[in-house]
Design a protein around this motif. Structure first.
Motif, PDB file in Angstrom:
ATOM      1  N   TYR A  57      -4.626 -37.021 -12.134  1.00  0.00           N
ATOM      2  CA  TYR A  57      -3.710 -36.175 -12.896  1.00  0.00           C
ATOM      3  C   TYR A  57      -3.381 -34.921 -12.088  1.00  0.00           C
ATOM      4  N   TYR A  58      -2.118 -34.684 -11.921  1.00  0.00           N
ATOM      5  CA  TYR A  58      -1.698 -33.511 -11.153  1.00  0.00           C
ATOM      6  C   TYR A  58      -0.817 -32.612 -12.010  1.00  0.00           C
ATOM      7  N   ARG A  59      -0.786 -31.356 -11.629  1.00  0.00           N
ATOM      8  CA  ARG A  59       0.021 -30.393 -12.350  1.00  0.00           C
ATOM      9  C   ARG A  59       0.712 -29.482 -11.351  1.00  0.00           C
ATOM     10  N   CYS A  60       1.893 -29.012 -11.707  1.00  0.00           N
ATOM     11  CA  CYS A  60       2.631 -28.143 -10.790  1.00  0.00           C
ATOM     12  C   CYS A  60       1.919 -26.803 -10.681  1.00  0.00           C
ATOM     13  N   SER A  61       1.760 -26.336  -9.474  1.00  0.00           N
ATOM     14  CA  SER A  61       1.045 -25.073  -9.260  1.00  0.00           C
ATOM     15  C   SER A  61       1.908 -23.874  -9.616  1.00  0.00           C
ATOM     16  N   VAL A  62       3.194 -24.100  -9.724  1.00  0.00           N
ATOM     17  CA  VAL A  62       4.098 -22.989 -10.020  1.00  0.00           C
ATOM     18  C   VAL A  62       3.891 -22.488 -11.452  1.00  0.00           C
ATOM     19  N   ASP A  63       3.872 -21.208 -11.568  1.00  0.00           N
ATOM     20  CA  ASP A  63       3.667 -20.609 -12.889  1.00  0.00           C
ATOM     21  C   ASP A  63       4.881 -20.871 -13.773  1.00  0.00           C
ATOM     22  N   GLY A  64       4.621 -21.316 -14.967  1.00  0.00           N
ATOM     23  CA  GLY A  64       5.726 -21.573 -15.887  1.00  0.00           C
ATOM     24  C   GLY A  64       6.265 -22.973 -15.770  1.00  0.00           C
ATOM     25  N   CYS A  65       5.777 -23.688 -14.809  1.00  0.00           N
ATOM     26  CA  CYS A  65       6.246 -25.065 -14.639  1.00  0.00           C
ATOM     27  C   CYS A  65       5.362 -26.007 -15.445  1.00  0.00           C
ATOM     28  N   PRO A  66       5.898 -26.541 -16.499  1.00  0.00           N
ATOM     29  CA  PRO A  66       5.136 -27.443 -17.362  1.00  0.00           C
ATOM     30  C   PRO A  66       5.141 -28.868 -16.859  1.00  0.00           C
ATOM     31  N   VAL A  67       5.473 -29.034 -15.636  1.00  0.00           N
ATOM     32  CA  VAL A  67       5.575 -30.388 -15.090  1.00  0.00           C
ATOM     33  C   VAL A  67       4.210 -30.970 -14.770  1.00  0.00           C
ATOM     34  N   LYS A  68       4.052 -32.203 -15.153  1.00  0.00           N
ATOM     35  CA  LYS A  68       2.777 -32.876 -14.897  1.00  0.00           C
ATOM     36  C   LYS A  68       3.054 -34.169 -14.148  1.00  0.00           C
ATOM     37  N   LYS A  69       2.139 -34.563 -13.362  1.00  0.00           N
ATOM     38  CA  LYS A  69       2.310 -35.780 -12.572  1.00  0.00           C
ATOM     39  C   LYS A  69       1.093 -36.671 -12.732  1.00  0.00           C
ATOM     40  N   ARG A  70       1.327 -37.929 -12.896  1.00  0.00           N
ATOM     41  CA  ARG A  70       0.216 -38.872 -13.057  1.00  0.00           C
ATOM     42  C   ARG A  70       0.333 -39.928 -11.970  1.00  0.00           C
ATOM     43  N   ASP A  93      -1.352 -49.485  -8.551  1.00  0.00           N
ATOM     44  CA  ASP A  93      -1.026 -50.695  -9.299  1.00  0.00           C
ATOM     45  C   ASP A  93      -2.184 -51.678  -9.207  1.00  0.00           C
ATOM     46  N   LYS A  94      -2.530 -52.234 -10.332  1.00  0.00           N
ATOM     47  CA  LYS A  94      -3.659 -53.163 -10.363  1.00  0.00           C
ATOM     48  C   LYS A  94      -3.321 -54.474  -9.658  1.00  0.00           C
ATOM     49  N   ASP A  95      -2.088 -54.879  -9.856  1.00  0.00           N
ATOM     50  CA  ASP A  95      -1.663 -56.140  -9.232  1.00  0.00           C
ATOM     51  C   ASP A  95      -1.223 -55.951  -7.794  1.00  0.00           C
ATOM     52  N   ASP A  96      -0.697 -54.777  -7.524  1.00  0.00           N
ATOM     53  CA  ASP A  96      -0.240 -54.499  -6.166  1.00  0.00           C
ATOM     54  C   ASP A  96      -0.879 -53.229  -5.640  1.00  0.00           C
ATOM     55  N   PRO A  97      -2.052 -53.365  -5.110  1.00  0.00           N
ATOM     56  CA  PRO A  97      -2.794 -52.202  -4.577  1.00  0.00           C
ATOM     57  C   PRO A  97      -1.984 -51.446  -3.544  1.00  0.00           C
ATOM     58  N   ASP A  98      -1.006 -52.127  -2.992  1.00  0.00           N
ATOM     59  CA  ASP A  98      -0.174 -51.471  -1.980  1.00  0.00           C
ATOM     60  C   ASP A  98       0.823 -50.529  -2.622  1.00  0.00           C
ATOM     61  N   TYR A  99       1.005 -50.699  -3.897  1.00  0.00           N
ATOM     62  CA  TYR A  99       1.980 -49.869  -4.595  1.00  0.00           C
ATOM     63  C   TYR A  99       1.302 -48.780  -5.414  1.00  0.00           C
ATOM     64  N   VAL A 100       2.020 -47.696  -5.523  1.00  0.00           N
ATOM     65  CA  VAL A 100       1.480 -46.566  -6.281  1.00  0.00           C
ATOM     66  C   VAL A 100       2.473 -46.182  -7.360  1.00  0.00           C
ATOM     67  N   ILE A 101       1.998 -45.993  -8.537  1.00  0.00           N
ATOM     68  CA  ILE A 101       2.880 -45.617  -9.637  1.00  0.00           C
ATOM     69  C   ILE A 101       2.738 -44.122  -9.900  1.00  0.00           C
ATOM     70  N   THR A 102       3.813 -43.414  -9.686  1.00  0.00           N
ATOM     71  CA  THR A 102       3.797 -41.968  -9.920  1.00  0.00           C
ATOM     72  C   THR A 102       4.630 -41.649 -11.151  1.00  0.00           C
ATOM     73  N   THR A 103       4.030 -41.055 -12.112  1.00  0.00           N
ATOM     74  CA  THR A 103       4.757 -40.727 -13.335  1.00  0.00           C
ATOM     75  C   THR A 103       4.939 -39.221 -13.455  1.00  0.00           C
ATOM     76  N   TYR A 104       6.177 -38.806 -13.531  1.00  0.00           N
ATOM     77  CA  TYR A 104       6.472 -37.384 -13.677  1.00  0.00           C
ATOM     78  C   TYR A 104       6.743 -37.073 -15.133  1.00  0.00           C
ATOM     79  N   GLU A 105       6.245 -35.948 -15.576  1.00  0.00           N
ATOM     80  CA  GLU A 105       6.447 -35.564 -16.964  1.00  0.00           C
ATOM     81  C   GLU A 105       6.970 -34.135 -17.021  1.00  0.00           C
ATOM     82  N   GLY A 106       8.115 -33.972 -17.641  1.00  0.00           N
ATOM     83  CA  GLY A 106       8.679 -32.623 -17.761  1.00  0.00           C
ATOM     84  C   GLY A 106       9.686 -32.350 -16.655  1.00  0.00           C
ATOM     85  N   VAL A 107      10.192 -31.143 -16.668  1.00  0.00           N
ATOM     86  CA  VAL A 107      11.196 -30.767 -15.674  1.00  0.00           C
ATOM     87  C   VAL A 107      10.789 -29.465 -15.003  1.00  0.00           C
ATOM     88  N   HIS A 108      11.033 -29.385 -13.744  1.00  0.00           N
ATOM     89  CA  HIS A 108      10.691 -28.161 -13.009  1.00  0.00           C
ATOM     90  C   HIS A 108      11.624 -27.025 -13.399  1.00  0.00           C
TER      91      HIS A 108
END
Length: 150
Positions: A115-128, A132-147
DNA sequence: CGGGTTTGACCCGCGC
DNA sequence: GCGCGGGTCAAACCCG
């Protein structure tokens, strides 16, 4: 954070208009459907979006301590954009500084979820970030919110 | 010294 | 009503 991959996408994301692109409900193949998988460290091959129910308003993250968090009202569902990228490292530099605030293990996957979070103050953006379980070569990045900043 | 990262504990919502 | 799952925070430690 030591990203060995040089950032060459900073501007690429700048052009991204989440509010506009948010229109899918499932993984859609990008134009690079061929999965050419450029040598570039990361190139979103798949894009998915799951906006917080447009009608079913979800309660905002009201933490415990019913005294300081109280006051938050459900304005509008936060946007949730998921990107499936083929990458060796999960720390993809999208041009922003992220601070890891938690790691969890998914029961359905032997891979941990970061779980990641934007270091910028006031930025409610979160990143997950999750592998991938089926494709270890792939990474799923989920962004939440807007910068709030560029 | 500051910021970032780490791991465990805690909390909340929902399901049963 | 309790349990599970997922998510978050916090103190400590490490790195630059």
């Amino acid at each position: 954070m030591s990203s060995s991959n040089q950032r060459v996408d900073g501007e690429q994301y700048s052009n991204f208009e989440f509010s506009e692109f948010l229109k899918f409900d499932e993984w859609i193949e990008e134009d690079d459907s061929s999965l050419a998988i450029s040598d570039s460290s990361h190139n979103p091959v798949y894009r998915a979006r799951v906006v917080g129910e447009s009608s079913g308003t979800i309660s905002p993250p009201e933490r415990r301590s019913g005294e300081e968090r109280i006051g938050r009202e459900k304005k509008e569902a936060k946007e949730r954009v998921a990107f499936k990228t083929k990458s060796e490292v999960e720390i993809l530099d999208d041009g922003f500084k992220w601070r890891k605030y938690g790691k969890k293990m998914v029961k359905n996957s032997p891979n941990p979820r970061n779980y990641y979070r934007c270091s910028v103050d006031g930025c409610p953006v979160k990143k997950r970030v999750e592998r991938d379980k089926d494709d270890p070569d792939y990474v799923i990045t989920t962004y939440e919110g807007v910068h709030i900043h560029q």
